[in-house]
Write an enzyme that holds these catalytic residues in place. Structure first.
Site, mmCIF file in Angstrom:
data_model
loop_
_atom_site.group_PDB
_atom_site.id
_atom_site.type_symbol
_atom_site.label_atom_id
_atom_site.label_comp_id
_atom_site.label_asym_id
_atom_site.label_seq_id
_atom_site.Cartn_x
_atom_site.Cartn_y
_atom_site.Cartn_z
ATOM 1 N N CYS A 181 0.837 -1.207 0.000
ATOM 2 C CA CYS A 181 0.000 0.000 0.000
ATOM 3 C C CYS A 181 0.871 1.258 0.000
ATOM 4 O O CYS A 181 0.555 2.253 -0.660
ATOM 5 C CB CYS A 181 -0.921 0.022 1.215
ATOM 6 S SG CYS A 181 -2.041 -1.386 1.303
HETATM 7 C C1 BEZ Z 1 0.533 -4.695 1.886
HETATM 8 O O1 BEZ Z 1 0.192 -3.561 1.515
HETATM 9 O O2 BEZ Z 1 1.662 -5.097 1.714
HETATM 10 C C2 BEZ Z 1 -0.473 -5.605 2.508
HETATM 11 C C3 BEZ Z 1 -1.597 -5.092 3.143
HETATM 12 C C4 BEZ Z 1 -2.501 -5.957 3.744
HETATM 13 C C5 BEZ Z 1 -2.286 -7.315 3.694
HETATM 14 C C6 BEZ Z 1 -1.181 -7.827 3.025
HETATM 15 C C7 BEZ Z 1 -0.254 -6.969 2.431
#
Ligand code: BEZ
Length: 215
Positions: A45
């Protein structure tokens, strides 16, 4: 029921990093890219939201307003935005909804409990100036989106909203486009003065017509 193409994008009013925003009022006459991310302070994210900030000028040039959503509170978005600026080299420059009570997430079906029980998945809704949903995309938490692809589909949507054309496989801005089979050859000649080539009566290709400028 899930939101489908052609539906009116549900309106909402919510607290965001840029104050209280009503979606339809915020979009005005522009196009919109409403997207969700699973959680603040997570790695993928952080890269996605930074890249969207870096490319905001490309969305502005197409008359597209960005707005993000997650079920984290606004003060968490604000603290996380410092990390985005530090690690991605660009500060957030579009609003992020703090959707703690999941109003927006549920309105748009952004929570897919069999994939990620408590958070929004990576949903994308492209909304037209008529407030209709033009495109939906859903990515799982462990696959980041591609901003070039978002811009590509926006180009295709905008071009096909202005001209009686569709975009063929792997189309990119500047490539030939497909003339609507609903047009006769005479109508096609009139509307596409650069001419066209006919592979089949239903498959006629013409150089890409001009985009209308966006303010
Ligand atoms: C991420 O942004 O890396 C992420 C967010 C939630 C669950 C798994 C990965």
């Amino acid at each position: 029921m899930a939101i489908q193409l052609g539906d009116t994008a549900p309106d909402f009013t919510a607290d965001t990093t840029e104050g209280r925003i009503g979606l339809h009022e915020y979009l005005g006459e522009d196009w919109g890219l409403l997207f969700s991310h699973p959680a603040d302070f997570t790695p993928v994210c952080t890269t996605e939201l930074g890249e969207l900030a870096r490319r905001k000028g490309d969305f502005d040039a197409r008359g597209v307003k960005l707005i993000g959503v997650s079920v984290d509170p606004v003060d968490s978005h604000r603290r996380w935005s410092d990390d985005i600026a530090e690690t991605q080299g660009v500060a957030l420059n579009y609003p992020l909804v703090g959707d703690e009570d999941r109003t927006v997430a549920e309105l748009y079906g952004m929570i897919h409990p069999n994939a990620l029980a408590t958070a929004t998945v990576r949903s994308v809704f492209v909304i037209g100036p008529d407030k209709k949903v033009k495109l939906t995309l859903t990515y799982p938490a462990n696959v980041g989106r591609n901003v070039d692809e978002l811009l590509r589909v926006i180009d295709a949507l905008q071009l096909s909203s202005e001209h009686a054309i569709s975009t063929p496989v792997n189309w990119r801005d500047g490539d030939e486009v497909v003339i609507s089979p609903a047009l006769s050859d005479d109508e096609a000649r009139e509307r596409f003065p650069k001419g066209f080539r006919t592979l089949k009566p239903y498959l006629r290709l013409t150089p890409q017509p001009e985009h209308s400028p966006h303010p």
